[in-house]
Enzyme design. Structure first.
Site, PDB file in Angstrom:
ATOM      1  N   PHE A  19     -38.096  19.061  20.983  1.00 30.54           N
ATOM      2  CA  PHE A  19     -37.516  17.872  21.501  1.00 30.54           C
ATOM      3  C   PHE A  19     -36.306  17.442  20.633  1.00 30.54           C
ATOM      4  O   PHE A  19     -35.411  16.567  21.066  1.00 30.54           O
ATOM      5  CB  PHE A  19     -38.307  16.753  21.201  1.00 30.54           C
ATOM      6  CG  PHE A  19     -39.774  16.970  22.143  1.00 30.54           C
ATOM      7  CD1 PHE A  19     -39.915  17.692  23.204  1.00 30.54           C
ATOM      8  CD2 PHE A  19     -40.972  16.521  21.277  1.00 30.54           C
ATOM      9  CE1 PHE A  19     -41.252  18.026  23.999  1.00 30.54           C
ATOM     10  CE2 PHE A  19     -42.355  16.967  22.067  1.00 30.54           C
ATOM     11  CZ  PHE A  19     -42.151  17.685  23.313  1.00 30.54           C
ATOM     12  N   ASP A  69     -50.439  24.514  21.882  1.00 31.84           N
ATOM     13  CA  ASP A  69     -49.530  23.760  22.685  1.00 31.84           C
ATOM     14  C   ASP A  69     -48.736  24.456  23.966  1.00 31.84           C
ATOM     15  O   ASP A  69     -48.262  23.754  24.629  1.00 31.84           O
ATOM     16  CB  ASP A  69     -48.424  22.968  21.607  1.00 31.84           C
ATOM     17  CG  ASP A  69     -49.177  21.945  20.687  1.00 31.84           C
ATOM     18  OD1 ASP A  69     -50.582  21.853  20.994  1.00 31.84           O
ATOM     19  OD2 ASP A  69     -48.715  21.265  19.958  1.00 31.84           O
ATOM     20  N   ARG A 122     -45.849  24.450  12.143  1.00 37.00           N
ATOM     21  CA  ARG A 122     -47.177  23.797  12.029  1.00 37.00           C
ATOM     22  C   ARG A 122     -48.160  24.670  11.125  1.00 37.00           C
ATOM     23  O   ARG A 122     -49.186  23.966  10.526  1.00 37.00           O
ATOM     24  CB  ARG A 122     -47.676  23.597  13.583  1.00 37.00           C
ATOM     25  CG  ARG A 122     -49.057  23.213  13.667  1.00 37.00           C
ATOM     26  CD  ARG A 122     -49.572  23.368  15.141  1.00 37.00           C
ATOM     27  NE  ARG A 122     -50.611  22.668  15.350  1.00 37.00           N
ATOM     28  CZ  ARG A 122     -51.187  22.769  16.667  1.00 37.00           C
ATOM     29  NH1 ARG A 122     -50.767  23.431  17.640  1.00 37.00           N
ATOM     30  NH2 ARG A 122     -52.504  22.102  16.846  1.00 37.00           N
ATOM     31  N   GLU A 164     -36.185  10.662  22.270  1.00 33.98           N
ATOM     32  CA  GLU A 164     -35.426  11.583  21.177  1.00 33.98           C
ATOM     33  C   GLU A 164     -33.791  11.491  21.373  1.00 33.98           C
ATOM     34  O   GLU A 164     -33.268  11.384  20.363  1.00 33.98           O
ATOM     35  CB  GLU A 164     -35.915  12.986  21.178  1.00 33.98           C
ATOM     36  CG  GLU A 164     -37.244  13.406  21.020  1.00 33.98           C
ATOM     37  CD  GLU A 164     -38.049  12.882  22.094  1.00 33.98           C
ATOM     38  OE1 GLU A 164     -39.302  13.096  21.915  1.00 33.98           O
ATOM     39  OE2 GLU A 164     -37.695  12.648  23.343  1.00 33.98           O
TER      40      GLU A 164
END
Length: 313
Positions: free
Chosen positions: A83, A117, A167, A58
């Site tokens: 990230f 996650d 999401r 990244e």
């Protein structure tokens, strides 16, 4: 009553990039091995020669985006919020922010609604990090219509922009035919005089629902959507403080460093007003279904109603 359409704003991001690319040949997209999740694969399928997979690197991706911007292109650097804002902070600060380059950062999977996650991916610190970079615009759209409008506005803006997408599929409540978007301008969803609820991202729909419930209980709540975390719409916040006398802020972010603190900083200097902040209370999340995690953290219409009733009484 027809079912309300729900769309994740990360899907809106991919769609908006594809739509913009047809009109602007200088728009390119970088991704860090997550095109399927960030939805930049929608753009990639249509414009494969303008999509660059940088791998799980990244920091390098942000540096590459800075180089592309220095060449006159308009890059959208895309990865998960954790990230982008976290792992690549130094490169964003020094390679993009310091020279004030025209890079747009598409950060998906923000907040605890990432769900299963887990804590390592549930970024609730990105507003704080990105707000701290001089000249960085920070946007967090509330639904599909606003998200696509925000991507377009980010492209048109000269300078670095951080866009946070989610999401979780969220209700689409804006009318595309009548909705207008401007960086730095808030939106009144419902007027009121007893308390003002200032929200951003997926919390806007929860705040609007809370406003409707409170109205039935005899409490007049002003509901405001603040997609732009920075620069903050000072005019709409100060008007809410003057008219209502009480402010509640709602965000899927830590109560430290985000929308709540931005509002408190403004009010403490220009119109001291009692404020209640609803957000993630200085703790990490954990793995679980998104809806359950949001409810557990108090990021729900029901909790907003509880806070507002206690505040007003």
């Amino acid at each position: 009553m027809a079912d309300i359409k729900k769309i994740a704003t990360r899907d809106s991001y991919g769609r908006a990039l594809k739509e913009l690319a047809a009109q602007h040949k200088d728009l390119i997209v970088f991704d860090a091995d997550l095109a399927g999740a960030t939805k930049t694969n929608v753009f990639q399928k249509e414009y494969p020669d303008r999509h660059f997979d940088c791998g799980i690197a990244e920091g390098n991706m942000m540096a590459a985006a800075a180089g592309a911007a220095a060449m006159g292109l308009v890059p959208f650097a895309s990865t998960f919020a954790m990230f982008a804002a976290g792992r690549a902070f130094e490169q964003i600060r020094n390679s993009i922010g310091y020279p004030h380059l025209n890079v747009k950062i598409g950060a998906t999977h923000g907040g605890i609604s990432v769900g299963e996650d887990g804590a390592s991916h549930q970024c609730c610190e990105d507003f704080a990090l990105m707000r701290s970079i001089p000249g960085m615009v920070v946007l967090c759209p509330s639904d599909d219509v606003e998200a696509r409008a925000a991507v377009k506005a980010a492209y048109e803006h000269q300078g670095p922009v951080y866009l946070r997408f989610g999401r979780l599929a969220v209700p689409v409540f804006h009318d595309e035919d009548t909705f207008t978007f401007q960086i730095g301008k808030g939106e009144m969803i419902q007027d009121g005089t007893d308390v003002a609820i200032l929200s951003t991202g997926l919390m806007v729909n929860e705040a609007a629902e809370a406003g409707r419930i409170l109205k039935e209980s005899g409490i007049s709540a002003r509901v405001i959507n603040l997609c732009t975390i920075k620069p903050l719409d000072e005019e709409i916040v100060l008007a809410a403080a003057r008219d209502c006398g009480k402010i509640i802020t709602c965000e899927e972010h830590s109560v430290i460093g985000g929308l709540g603190e931005a509002v408190c900083a403004l009010l403490s200097e220009k119109h001291p007003t009692p404020v209640k902040r609803i957000g993630v209370n200085d703790e990490f999340g954990h793995s679980g279904p998104a809806a359950a995690l949001l409810k557990e953290a108090g990021l729900s219409a029901e909790h907003i109603v509880e806070v507002a009733k206690e505040f007003c009484n």
